[in-house]
Every structure is written in structure tokens, then in C-alpha cells.
Write an enzyme that holds these catalytic residues in place. Structure first.
Site, PDB file in Angstrom:
ATOM      1  N   CYS A 145       0.815  -1.213   0.000  1.00 29.27           N
ATOM      2  CA  CYS A 145       0.000   0.000   0.000  1.00 29.27           C
ATOM      3  C   CYS A 145       0.848   1.263   0.000  1.00 29.27           C
ATOM      4  O   CYS A 145       0.591   2.195  -0.745  1.00 29.27           O
ATOM      5  CB  CYS A 145      -0.913   0.004   1.229  1.00 29.27           C
ATOM      6  SG  CYS A 145      -1.830   1.542   1.451  1.00 29.27           S
ATOM      7  N   PHE A 146       1.883   1.309   0.837  1.00 25.82           N
ATOM      8  CA  PHE A 146       2.657   2.533   1.000  1.00 25.82           C
ATOM      9  C   PHE A 146       3.682   2.747  -0.112  1.00 25.82           C
ATOM     10  O   PHE A 146       4.530   3.626  -0.020  1.00 25.82           O
ATOM     11  CB  PHE A 146       3.343   2.550   2.370  1.00 25.82           C
ATOM     12  CG  PHE A 146       2.405   2.914   3.477  1.00 25.82           C
ATOM     13  CD1 PHE A 146       2.166   4.238   3.797  1.00 25.82           C
ATOM     14  CD2 PHE A 146       1.728   1.933   4.178  1.00 25.82           C
ATOM     15  CE1 PHE A 146       1.286   4.587   4.812  1.00 25.82           C
ATOM     16  CE2 PHE A 146       0.845   2.267   5.198  1.00 25.82           C
ATOM     17  CZ  PHE A 146       0.625   3.595   5.513  1.00 25.82           C
TER      18      PHE A 146
END
Length: 269
Positions: A145-146
Site C-alpha cells: 500500500c505505501f
């Protein structure tokens, strides 16, 4: 008069945390709910459509780390040294909007305000170009996600500090996300089914694209709990300021807990 209910549900399993969001999104309290929570044991959550094969489940088991699937989309998140939030806005609320970005922007603005009140003065809401998700998901790094930023992102010094995802459900909108306090989010890469060479490169890239409260305020791990308390209190003040309505503490009832427990089975991978 309108109000927002605030829940601090403390430290729970991944199954409980996801089922709690599900419970209130499906069976709302006729008022928006803002909740903060943490994870024990540490847990990886997968986006709704993400393939489980991207994760080394054997290594997760050996490390005592849970895995669950979120109601929202997006990619894998390793929930460790963070304060997680969720906000559920029922369709009959004045704060509900058919515009995804309008809701996302307002919630993110409250997150920035709460972080600033807690000493993270560099926190800001950055409006960037939406990423090319179709192209991104073809890359192995997209499992994380990051590894990418989107519009109305909460950043500090140009680096991602909060990762969020949103979903429209029947009768409500759910948004939840991770506010990075420590650096253990990088450990997610150790549990991907990729080569060691790629792991090393990806960890460097994600480390370059993200930042944490630990980095920004130079706090130690034994100070994290104190910061969680401070940030929780300041988020409550920020929500009151940004949304302009009273914020009322709400405590889970036995009925809530029974419904959450019955829903936990839906989030086990």
C-alpha cells in the site's frame, strides 16, 4: 443536533478490527463514527481483491503474524507501530457525499489537524495526481500500500505518512487507514513472495517514499504508547473543529461485541 461518535477500541486482533468496521458500516448508529484502534498480534491486511499468493503465509505463521482481508480495496498493509483509524458516515448524515474525494479530503484534513496538534508540524494534505493504478498493479511493488501516493494524501516533507482506503457500502461510506508512528511497516516486504534481491530494493524504495512519527519527532519505541494517547485525544479535538459538531465518546456494548464476534469469520484468510 448533529454529532460524531468517537470510539477508542484499544488493541485487538485483526479479525476483530475488520469485523468492527464491518459491523458499524452495516448496522450504523444513525451518526457518523470515528474509531481509533491498534493490533495484537501484528497483522497484514490485504485489499479486497488482492491475491493471497502474494504473501508468504508460512513465514507469517512462523512469525506469529495474523492476516486478514479488508472490506476496502488497495494493497497490503502491515499493521504494527501505527494508530489505525476508521470513519463511517451513514447516508442520512449531513457529512455524506456522493463525491469520494469530498469525503476523503474532509477526513484527511482532520487527520492532518490531529497530527499537527500532536507535534507533527510538517504534516500536510498534498493534492497530487492520481497514480496509474492499472500500470502500477502490473509491478511487483504494487503489493504494498505505501509504495504509491494518491490525491489528497497526508504527507510530511513530501513523504507519505498516512495510507487510507475508502469503500461505499449499502447505506454508508467507510474509510480507514494507517497513521505511521514507527518504522515496522517496512517489514511487510519480508513477507512477500519475491526474491531477496527484490526485497532489498523494494524496502529501500518504500523507505524513501514514506516517513513516520518516529523519524519526524525523533521519539523512541518506548514513547510510542504515550504518543498514541496524545494523538487519540488530539484527533478528537480535530474532528470537532473540522466537522463543526460535538464529538461524543461511545463505548462498545455487549450487543456490538456479539455482532462483531459473529462477523469475524468473514475476515479470516
Amino acid at each position: 443536533m448533529s454529532e460524531i461518535l468517537f470510539i477508542d477500541s484499544g488493541v485487538n486482533t485483526g479479525r476483530f478490527n475488520m469485523a468492527c468496521d464491518y459491523h458499524f458500516a452495516r448496522n450504523g448508529l444513525n451518526a457518523p463514527i470515528f474509531r481509533v484502534y491498534r493490533w495484537k498480534p501484528y497483522c497484514i491486511s490485504l485489499g479486497y481483491h488482492q491475491k493471497i499468493e502474494e504473501i508468504d503465509r508460512e513465514k507469517l505463521t512462523e512469525s506469529g503474524i495474523d492476516i486478514v482481508r479488508r472490506e476496502t480495496g488497495g494493497r497490503a498493509v502491515y499493521h504494527a507501530d501505527e494508530l489505525t483509524y476508521s470513519m463511517i458516515i451513514p447516508q442520512n448524515s449531513e457529512f455524506y457525499s456522493d463525491s469520494i474525494m469530498e469525503v476523503y479530503n474532509r477526513i484527511s484534513t482532520a487527520l492532518v489537524d490531529g497530527l499537527k496538534r500532536s507535534g507533527v508540524e510538517m504534516a500536510e494534505l498534498e493534492r497530487g495526481e492520481a497514480p496509474d493504478f492499472k500500470g502500477l498493479y502490473k509491478e511487483k511493488l504494487s503489493s504494498i500500500c505505501f509504495s504509491s501516493t494518491s490525491t489528497f494524501e497526508v504527507v510530511a516533507g513530501g513523504k507519505k505518512l498516512v495510507g487510507s482506503a475508502q469503500k461505499r457500502m449499502k447505506g454508508a461510506v467507510l474509510q480507514h487507514g494507517s497513521m505511521l508512528v514507527g518504522n515496522r511497516h517496512l517489514d511487510l516486504i519480508d513477507y512477500l513472495n519475491i526474491s531477496d534481491k527484490l526485497k532489498s530494493r523494494f524496502k529501500e524504495q518504500v523507505g524513501y517514499k514514506t516517513t513516520t512519527v518516529e523519524n519526524l519527532l525523533n521519539i523512541r519505541e518506548d514513547q510510542f504508547n504515550e504518543f498514541y494517547v496524545k494523538l487519540t485525544d488530539n484527533l478528537k479535538l480535530a474532528i470537532k473543529e473540522i466537522f463543526g459538531v460535538p464529538v461524543i465518546d461511545y463505548y462498545l456494548t455487549e450487543s456490538d461485541r456479539d455482532s462483531i464476534k459473529n462477523s469475524e469469520q468473514y475476515f479470516v484468510e
